[in-house]
Design a protein around this motif. Structure first.
Motif, mmCIF file in Angstrom:
data_model
loop_
_atom_site.group_PDB
_atom_site.id
_atom_site.type_symbol
_atom_site.label_atom_id
_atom_site.label_comp_id
_atom_site.label_asym_id
_atom_site.label_seq_id
_atom_site.Cartn_x
_atom_site.Cartn_y
_atom_site.Cartn_z
ATOM 1 N N ALA A 288 7.811 23.620 65.988
ATOM 2 C CA ALA A 288 8.013 23.721 64.543
ATOM 3 C C ALA A 288 8.330 22.358 63.947
ATOM 4 O O ALA A 288 9.004 21.536 64.574
ATOM 5 C CB ALA A 288 9.144 24.690 64.241
ATOM 6 N N LEU A 289 7.821 22.130 62.746
ATOM 7 C CA LEU A 289 8.089 20.902 62.012
ATOM 8 C C LEU A 289 8.736 21.249 60.667
ATOM 9 O O LEU A 289 8.419 22.284 60.078
ATOM 10 C CB LEU A 289 6.793 20.128 61.760
ATOM 11 N N PRO A 290 9.635 20.410 60.174
ATOM 12 C CA PRO A 290 10.197 20.653 58.839
ATOM 13 C C PRO A 290 9.076 20.757 57.811
ATOM 14 O O PRO A 290 8.144 19.956 57.802
ATOM 15 C CB PRO A 290 11.072 19.416 58.590
ATOM 16 N N GLY A 291 9.162 21.763 56.966
ATOM 17 C CA GLY A 291 8.123 21.979 55.968
ATOM 18 C C GLY A 291 7.084 23.004 56.362
ATOM 19 O O GLY A 291 6.294 23.440 55.530
ATOM 20 N N ASP A 292 7.057 23.408 57.645
ATOM 21 C CA ASP A 292 6.132 24.461 58.070
ATOM 22 C C ASP A 292 6.473 25.769 57.354
ATOM 23 O O ASP A 292 7.650 26.100 57.152
ATOM 24 C CB ASP A 292 6.230 24.700 59.582
ATOM 25 N N ARG A 293 5.450 26.510 56.996
ATOM 26 C CA ARG A 293 5.636 27.851 56.438
ATOM 27 C C ARG A 293 4.789 28.829 57.254
ATOM 28 O O ARG A 293 3.578 28.654 57.390
ATOM 29 C CB ARG A 293 5.246 27.892 54.962
ATOM 30 N N TYR A 294 5.431 29.857 57.809
ATOM 31 C CA TYR A 294 4.741 30.851 58.638
ATOM 32 C C TYR A 294 4.598 32.159 57.865
ATOM 33 O O TYR A 294 5.507 32.560 57.135
ATOM 34 C CB TYR A 294 5.513 31.100 59.936
ATOM 35 N N LEU A 295 3.464 32.803 58.062
ATOM 36 C CA LEU A 295 3.193 34.103 57.433
ATOM 37 C C LEU A 295 2.804 35.109 58.503
ATOM 38 O O LEU A 295 1.907 34.844 59.321
ATOM 39 C CB LEU A 295 2.053 33.988 56.420
#
Length: 352
Positions: A288-295
């Motif tokens: 995971a990286l800062p700013g990632d958005r998962y759906l």
């Protein structure tokens, strides 16, 4: 008719005498003549093309049963089958490559001191839609666990609820250690499978999909079975990180369908793997990286809202709550033919 001994035919065709004897026994490549006294096999020169095709297909790794079917076809149909077979090999290889990469990382990376632990902020929303008489989806968004389950059949709602409930213990205070997260998730899915079987006993054609993400503080572990989906929005790109376990997806993988044909295929909803049928889930680990958005979403969204529109809505939403509401609204605006459920999780630096 010009005949060749088995030795001469083997040399000309690229097949060994041992292979030729096996293919004779299997009915794949019969000799033109067998000496009634010695049992010695003779082959016609006209059989060389078929024998060479068999040799080439064996070098591809094609199973003998499929070779028998392919070698009985004419050129164009045979070529189509070879193309479909190789597309399937490439799809399977991609999955195994990802697993190998994960194992290499897990076996060689030492725990890193001072690793920055990130936070996960999330929201979930589920809606009945405009057509279905009830909502059979179940969603969950906790501190560490995100999940979507899409139930089907007469016990669909209990099935999806049981699947998610069986995973809720993963959302505990301590959370999983990164080194054992996939094993922990695999065990939890096995428990979910048993729970689904219990609540669907006696209900014909009932079960559920399950797509879940488990947060470790720096990684997300994915467990997936069925045709609900997981996406990652990173920067301006939207990436699907799950693979549908459906008949239509398998036909796409084999090159038998185009994406346009898949959209209207009559077997779009037919699944190959579901919970409640002892199917193994796909398991993957994502950095995971800062700013990632998962759906995570059920097919009530993806069946009517194209990926480009999903990307636009995810990118525009200022927070997970706004994102899940806008996605569900988009599905309902497109007709809402199915239950629609979304979970969105944002990877954020810790506050303070």
């Amino acid at each position: 008719m010009d005949l060749l001994t088995i030795g001469a035919f083997a040399k000309a065709s690229g097949l060994s005498p041992k292979a030729l004897r096996l293919y004779d026994e299997l009915g794949l490549l019969r000799p033109a003549r067998v000496d009634p006294y010695t049992g010695y096999r003779y082959y016609a020169v006209t059989q060389l093309d078929r024998a060479r095709l068999v040799a080439w297909l064996r070098r591809l790794g094609m199973p003998l049963a499929r070779i028998r079917a392919v070698s009985a076809l004419d050129g164009a149909d045979a070529a189509r089958e070879v193309r479909a077979y190789w597309a399937g090999v490439e799809a399977e290889t991609a999955v195994r490559r990802d697993l190998a990469a994960f194992l290499v990382t897990e076996l060689t990376e030492a725990p890193r001191e001072g690793t920055t632990m990130l936070e996960l902020r999330c929201a979930a929303h589920s809606d009945q839609g405009h057509v279905r008489p009830a909502n059979q989806d179940t969603v969950y968004a906790g501190r560490r666990l995100l999940a979507v389950a899409d139930g089907f059949g007469p016990a669909g709602a209990p099935a999806s609820g049981a699947a998610v409930e069986a995973l809720r213990f993963l959302d505990g205070e301590d959370g999983p250690r990164p080194g054992n997260v996939l094993n922990l998730l695999a065990d939890a899915v096995r428990g979910a499978n048993a729970a689904v079987r219990d609540v669907t006993e006696g209900a014909e054609d009932a079960g559920t999909t399950l797509t879940a993400l488990l947060w470790t503080g720096s990684r997300l572990a994915l467990a997936h079975i069925g045709d609900s989906r997981a996406y990652l929005l990173r920067g301006s790109g939207l990436f699907r990180i799950s693979h549908d376990h459906s008949v239509v997806q398998s036909l796409l993988d084999e090159g038998r369908l185009t994406p346009a044909e898949a959209e209207s295929h009559p077997q779009r909803s037919l699944l190959l793997k579901v919970l409640g049928a002892d199917s193994d889930p796909d398991l993957r680990l994502h950095e995971a990286l800062p700013g990632d958005r998962y759906l995570l979403c059920s097919d009530g969204l993806t069946g009517v809202v194209p990926d480009d529109r999903i990307r636009e809505l995810l990118a525009a939403a200022p927070d997970p709550e706004t994102a899940v509401r806008s996605l569900v609204d988009a599905a309902n605006t497109a007709g809402g033919p199915d239950n629609v459920s979304c979970v969105v999780g944002d990877v954020m630096p810790p506050v303070g």
